[in-house]
Design an enzyme around this catalytic site. Structure first.
Site, PDB file in Angstrom:
ATOM      1  N   GLU A  57       0.840  -1.198   0.000  1.00 49.53           N
ATOM      2  CA  GLU A  57       0.000   0.000   0.000  1.00 49.53           C
ATOM      3  C   GLU A  57       0.874   1.247   0.000  1.00 49.53           C
ATOM      4  OE1 GLU A  57      -0.479  -2.614   2.005  1.00 49.53           O
ATOM      5  OE2 GLU A  57      -2.279  -3.429   1.083  1.00 49.53           O
ATOM      6  N   HIS A 126     -11.442  -6.327   7.715  1.00 53.72           N
ATOM      7  CA  HIS A 126     -12.114  -6.086   6.433  1.00 53.72           C
ATOM      8  C   HIS A 126     -13.406  -5.307   6.636  1.00 53.72           C
ATOM      9  CE1 HIS A 126      -9.559  -9.595   5.817  1.00 53.72           C
ATOM     10  NE2 HIS A 126      -9.509  -9.296   4.537  1.00 53.72           N
TER      11      HIS A 126
END
Lengths: 335, 411
Positions: A57, A126
């Site tokens: 990321e 998540h």
């Protein structure tokens, strides 16, 4: 059209109309993204316009900042908002401040898309809603659409924006307008008016809220999935509420909020993220500062609990319609 | 069954304050011995270049070996290189003094490392972009950036192009290929790779140069940059300036068990070179080789510039607290200014007298620029950017909440 299709459509339009737009992230190229938001884009627009990245990321966002400063318009995907933290330094210390620290010499026109929120049994890695971590940062804009029509128009506006925009996609409403009743059959966007998505380019201005339901007794401030939860809650509770969909958290449409609260004199703030120091705290503070002499009751917040997002007990965490309706009734009962 | 009580290794420099400087473990290869491969050589065949040291100037000032082969490099260009280093050194000296007079809040000098940035810049073309750290002002000096404007930035006065928003020495110049500096170490490394990727995506011919210190290679940004540069074969030169010290920690703390910082390139399949960073001609030769590779679309090169930070980390640092105070005088690779001076004299293109004269000219030039900068202002006097400008450039267009806050602040 689903929200996934609307986002893909927006990316397709942007890639077609602007040669500077590049789309990349983990699994977004050949495969088309784990949520399919970029499906077919590499095949249609070529590998230099839409490509896969290594699992980093930090690398995705850091490279995008360099690319944006070169003169391209990167639109990157972080696979889940929960995975954003390795990139946070690049977002906060770099993307957000580049214009300021170089007095406008270097800029960072980029969009960071990330699926956010729970309701899919994704547990604590998540399901998070980190919007307050972005709204707290000077130099960023933060957008949260609640339906396919807005998702396309807001995403195209975000891509056209000259500054970095965080685009949070509530994943629970990717495929339908989920109202918090997890035991009921899933509804699809095709039967919802905001599932109608115009063809071709159009933008919705960043910083403009919309009233989803007019009412006189209290104002409910919501965004993303919670807009649908709010609408269900007030409908089922027989509450004459005005429901405002904020759409953009920063810049915030304070005028729409204050006009409504001065009219209804009561306000409930919703979000799925944890309570303490959440964006709801900012909303409550603004409402009390701007509407203090109009208020008949303290502002209430209905949010996720201050715990990590649980797996098995997800629906005990999620601020569903029952909790929202109860809060509305409490606020209405204050004399 | 035996049980071993486990323990960690805590890396430490060979000597600490109070002891005599000791560089006996530091290998100084003979100048001119390293081969100069073709720019399209495979990383496997370049392996040794990450462990030896490319050196051009020998102990007598002669330029020797295959890396010395730069037929287009005229005496004028060599003298210009010397002048850039003298200018950077004089600039540092004046700004250091100005900081002691509290005209800027802070300063960071380059003493001993002048060759790295001054020489590297000469291999770049207009339009290329450096992503520097705070110790590469030679990139600006060698590209002709006005010293007065640099001083205005250091003072944060009304002549500062970045409007007093950044720490002193955090310059920015798009025109001179110098990306805005960040204080969060390492972040620029992956951005340089992204910029280079952008250039390649656009089908442009411009390249990027990334800069990082030995200590900051420990940051994840370094790893991300290596991964992305390697994966996409981006047109970028990845520079590590190993000046032996990251504030008080010696270079071995970040390097760990690796033989060199350049060797970090091997796991990524990135050609890696280790160069004598105090040798102006060696840095220039290596920079030319790496930039030529990038321009030929052959991808990234990792360069470790071996040098020594002869002064403190910044004006807030006292190196005598963690290393022998005379260690810099014993540094085996010498002084980059004196080495290029010796070379020019050996070539018959310079003399001790001309050197003294050049030093005086450069100092006069710097002092004149300083007078002009100070006529505008310093941190505590003269004309400074208006506080109202604090609210500008947060966004392209000022959003309503910032307009309100600016009004509240009274601007």
């Amino acid at each position: 059209m689903t929200m996934i299709e609307a986002i893909r459509d927006a990316l397709d339009v942007a890639l077609a109309q602007d040669p500077e737009v590049t789309v990349f992230g983990q699994d977004v190229g050949f495969f088309g993204g784990v949520f399919r938001c970029t499906a077919g884009l590499q095949k249609k627009h070529g590998e230099t316009r839409c490509f896969d990245t290594p699992i980093s990321e930090l690398g995705i966002v850091g490279a995008a900042i360099g690319m944006a400063s070169y003169g391209l318009k990167p639109v990157v995907e972080i696979q889940f908002a929960d995975y954003m933290y390795p990139a946070y330094d690049q977002i906060v210390s770099e993307a957000a401040r580049l214009r300021f620290r170089s007095a406008g010499e270097f800029t960072c026109p980029m969009v960071i898309r990330m699926p956010t929120g729970g309701g899919i049994f994704g547990a604590q890695t998540h399901s998070q809603s980190p919007e307050a971590l972005f709204t707290h940062v000077a130099g960023l804009k933060t957008v949260v659409p609640s339906n396919p029509h807005d998702a396309k128009g807001l995403l195209l506006a975000a891509i056209a924006d000259p500054d970095p925009v965080i685009f949070l996609e509530p994943k629970r409403i990717y495929n339908g307008p989920f109202d918090g009743h997890h035991n009921r059959p899933v509804t699809a966007w095709r039967s919802h008016p905001l599932g109608e998505v115009p063809e071709g380019p159009y933008t919705l201005p960043l910083g403009q809220a919309v009233i989803r339901r007019e009412g006189a007794a209290l104002t409910v401030l919501a965004y993303g999935t919670m807009v649908h939860v709010a609408l269900a809650a007030v409908q089922e509770g027989g509450i004459d509420a005005e429901v405002i969909d904020l759409r953009t958290l920063l810049p915030l449409d304070l005028e729409t909020i204050t006009t409504s609260v001065r009219k209804t004199r009561r306000c409930v703030v919703l979000h799925e993220a944890t309570l303490t120091s959440g964006f709801g705290a900012e909303l409550a503070a603004l409402v009390q500062a701007e509407c203090f002499w109009h208020l008949e009751a303290p502002v209430e917040r209905v949010t996720g609990w201050d715990t990590p997002y649980p797996h098995t007990n997800e629906w005990d965490y999620f601020p569903g319609p029952a909790r929202v309706a109860a809060a509305c009734h409490r606020v209405l009962e204050v004399k | 069954m035996t049980h071993t009580a486990l323990s960690l290794r805590f890396a430490a420099p060979d000597v600490r304050p109070g002891a005599a400087p000791d560089f006996s473990q530091f290998q100084v290869p003979v100048a001119g011995e390293m081969p100069r491969p073709a720019i399209d050589a495979t990383p496997e065949t370049l392996r040794d270049l990450a462990f030896g040291m490319i050196r051009v100037l020998d102990d007598t000032g002669q330029a020797v070996g295959p890396w010395a082969d730069m037929p287009d490099l005229t005496d004028d260009m060599r003298r210009e290189g010397l002048r850039h280093m003298l200018k950077l050194r004089a600039y540092d000296a004046r700004m250091l003094l100005a900081q002691r007079q509290q005209k800027p809040s802070f300063y960071m000098q380059h003493l001993g490392e002048e060759a790295v940035s001054c020489a590297f810049q000469r291999a770049l073309r207009p339009g290329d972009m450096n992503f520097p750290t705070y110790r590469q002002a030679g990139l600006l000096i060698a590209s002709g950036y006005p010293v007065k404007t640099m001083m205005c930035q250091v003072y944060g006065n009304d002549g500062d192009p970045v409007r007093g928003r950044q720490l002193p020495v955090f310059y920015s110049s798009k025109e001179h290929g110098f990306f805005s500096i960040s204080g969060n170490l390492g972040t620029q490394y992956i951005q340089a790779v992204g910029w280079a990727m952008g250039s390649a995506i656009a089908g442009d011919d411009k390249i990027a140069a990334a800069w990082i210190g030995d200590g900051s290679t420990a940051e994840s940004d370094f790893h991300a940059a290596m991964v992305f540069a390697s994966t996409y074969r981006a047109p970028v030169v990845l520079n590590i300036v190993n000046n032996q010290w990251a504030i008080s920690t010696f270079q071995g703390l970040a390097r760990g068990g690796a033989g060199s910082f350049a060797a970090r390139g091997h796991g990524f399949g990135i050609p890696a070179l280790r160069v004598d960073g105090n040798d102006y001609l060696a840095v220039l030769a290596v920079a030319r080789w790496a930039t030529e590779r990038a321009r030929a679309n052959l991808g990234p090169t990792l360069i470790e510039h071996v040098t020594y930070r002869a002064a403190g980390h910044s004006t807030s640092d006292d190196p005598s607290a963690y290393r022998p105070s005379d260690e810099d005088a014993c540094w085996p690779l010498g002084d980059p200014v004196l080495r290029l001076k010796q070379h020019l004299i050996a070539r018959g293109a310079w003399s001790a007298e001309r050197h003294i004269q050049a030093e005086a000219e450069v100092m006069a030039e710097i002092a004149a620029a300083q007078r002009k900068a100070e006529a505008i202002g310093t941190l505590h006097s003269g004309r400074r950017p208006s506080p109202a400008e604090m609210f500008d450039d947060v966004y392209a267009e000022m959003p309503p909440h910032l307009r309100r806050q600016r009004q509240q602040a009274g601007f």
